[in-house]
Design an enzyme around this catalytic site. Structure first.
Site, PDB file in Angstrom:
ATOM      1  N   CYS A   8       0.862  -1.184   0.000  1.00  0.00           N
ATOM      2  CA  CYS A   8       0.000   0.000   0.000  1.00  0.00           C
ATOM      3  C   CYS A   8       0.903   1.241   0.000  1.00  0.00           C
ATOM      4  O   CYS A   8       2.053   1.169  -0.425  1.00  0.00           O
ATOM      5  CB  CYS A   8      -0.989  -0.032   1.173  1.00  0.00           C
ATOM      6  N   CYS A  13      -1.441   1.000   7.486  1.00  0.00           N
ATOM      7  CA  CYS A  13      -2.893   0.773   7.659  1.00  0.00           C
ATOM      8  C   CYS A  13      -3.373  -0.490   6.951  1.00  0.00           C
ATOM      9  O   CYS A  13      -3.822  -1.435   7.596  1.00  0.00           O
ATOM     10  CB  CYS A  13      -3.700   1.969   7.164  1.00  0.00           C
ATOM     11  N   SER A  15      -1.852  -2.675   4.139  1.00  0.00           N
ATOM     12  CA  SER A  15      -1.079  -3.878   3.810  1.00  0.00           C
ATOM     13  C   SER A  15      -0.668  -4.691   5.047  1.00  0.00           C
ATOM     14  O   SER A  15      -0.556  -5.920   4.936  1.00  0.00           O
ATOM     15  CB  SER A  15       0.137  -3.556   2.924  1.00  0.00           C
TER      16      SER A  15
HETATM   17  P1  4NP Z   1      -1.699   2.852   4.133  1.00  0.00           P
HETATM   18  O1  4NP Z   1      -2.286   4.229   4.670  1.00  0.00           O
HETATM   19  O2  4NP Z   1      -1.195   3.118   2.747  1.00  0.00           O
HETATM   20  O3  4NP Z   1      -2.892   1.956   4.136  1.00  0.00           O
HETATM   21  O4  4NP Z   1      -0.625   2.430   5.093  1.00  0.00           O
HETATM   22  C1  4NP Z   1      -1.541   5.407   4.645  1.00  0.00           C
HETATM   23  C2  4NP Z   1      -0.566   5.640   5.573  1.00  0.00           C
HETATM   24  C3  4NP Z   1       0.142   6.837   5.559  1.00  0.00           C
HETATM   25  C4  4NP Z   1      -0.143   7.783   4.601  1.00  0.00           C
HETATM   26  C5  4NP Z   1      -1.123   7.550   3.656  1.00  0.00           C
HETATM   27  C6  4NP Z   1      -1.816   6.348   3.674  1.00  0.00           C
HETATM   28  N1  4NP Z   1       0.547   9.015   4.601  1.00  0.00           N
HETATM   29  O5  4NP Z   1       0.202   9.906   3.804  1.00  0.00           O
HETATM   30  O6  4NP Z   1       1.501   9.185   5.394  1.00  0.00           O
END
Ligand code: 4NP
Length: 144
Positions: A8, A13, A15
């Site tokens: 991800c 969150c 993966s």
């Molecule tokens: P993930 O969610 O891709 O499901 O881990 C996110 C975690 C952090 C960020 C975006 C999405 N960020 O912008 O830092």
């Protein structure tokens, strides 16, 4: 297929949930598949999964609290048989890095739908929906 990498954006969150669910199903099914997860971004490297992901996984009997975020590397595309992107944006980023052995998690029973990014969700509720979708897709992927 012997190894799967879930990818991800942040690897905090979505993966890690996919990795945890896959680990559980592999163990229960007696499969010999290696799994891991990573993010296309580097912002959260070495951090544990976000609190709501840990909570929703725990509610479903999956402990992801010891996982730590890492950024995907080009050699992952050779090390893993299958790279599984959580959404279209992740898919495109991985393609741009040269990844060929690439699918979307939503290809497994959800017509290629994106797993929504819960990072900016308010509160916990959205994480239940995200968990249910990930679990359904990973079951289809592992038990196919
Ligand atoms: P993930 O969610 O891709 O499901 O881990 C996110 C975690 C952090 C960020 C975006 C999405 N960020 O912008 O830092």
């Amino acid at each position: 297929m012997n190894s799967i990498l879930f990818v991800c954006l942040g690897n905090i969150c979505r993966s890690p949930i996919a990795e945890g669910v896959a680990r559980k199903l592999i163990e229960e099914g007696g499969h010999t598949i290696t799994v891991d997860s990573a993010g296309t971004g580097s912002w959260h490297v070495d951090e544990p999964p976000c609190e709501h992901s840990v909570t929703v996984a725990r509610k479903n009997g999956v402990d992801i609290s010891s996982l730590r975020a890492r950024q995907v590397q080009k050699n992952d595309f050779r090390s893993f048989d299958l790279i599984v992107a959580l959404d279209t944006s992740n898919y495109r980023d991985l393609k741009a890095l040269g990844c060929q052995n690439l699918v979307k998690l939503g290809d497994y029973g959800h017509n290629g739908a994106d797993v929504p990014d819960p990072y900016f969700f308010e509160g916990f509720e959205g994480f239940e929906t995200v968990y249910a979708m990930i679990e359904s897709c990973v079951k289809e992927l592992i038990n196919r």
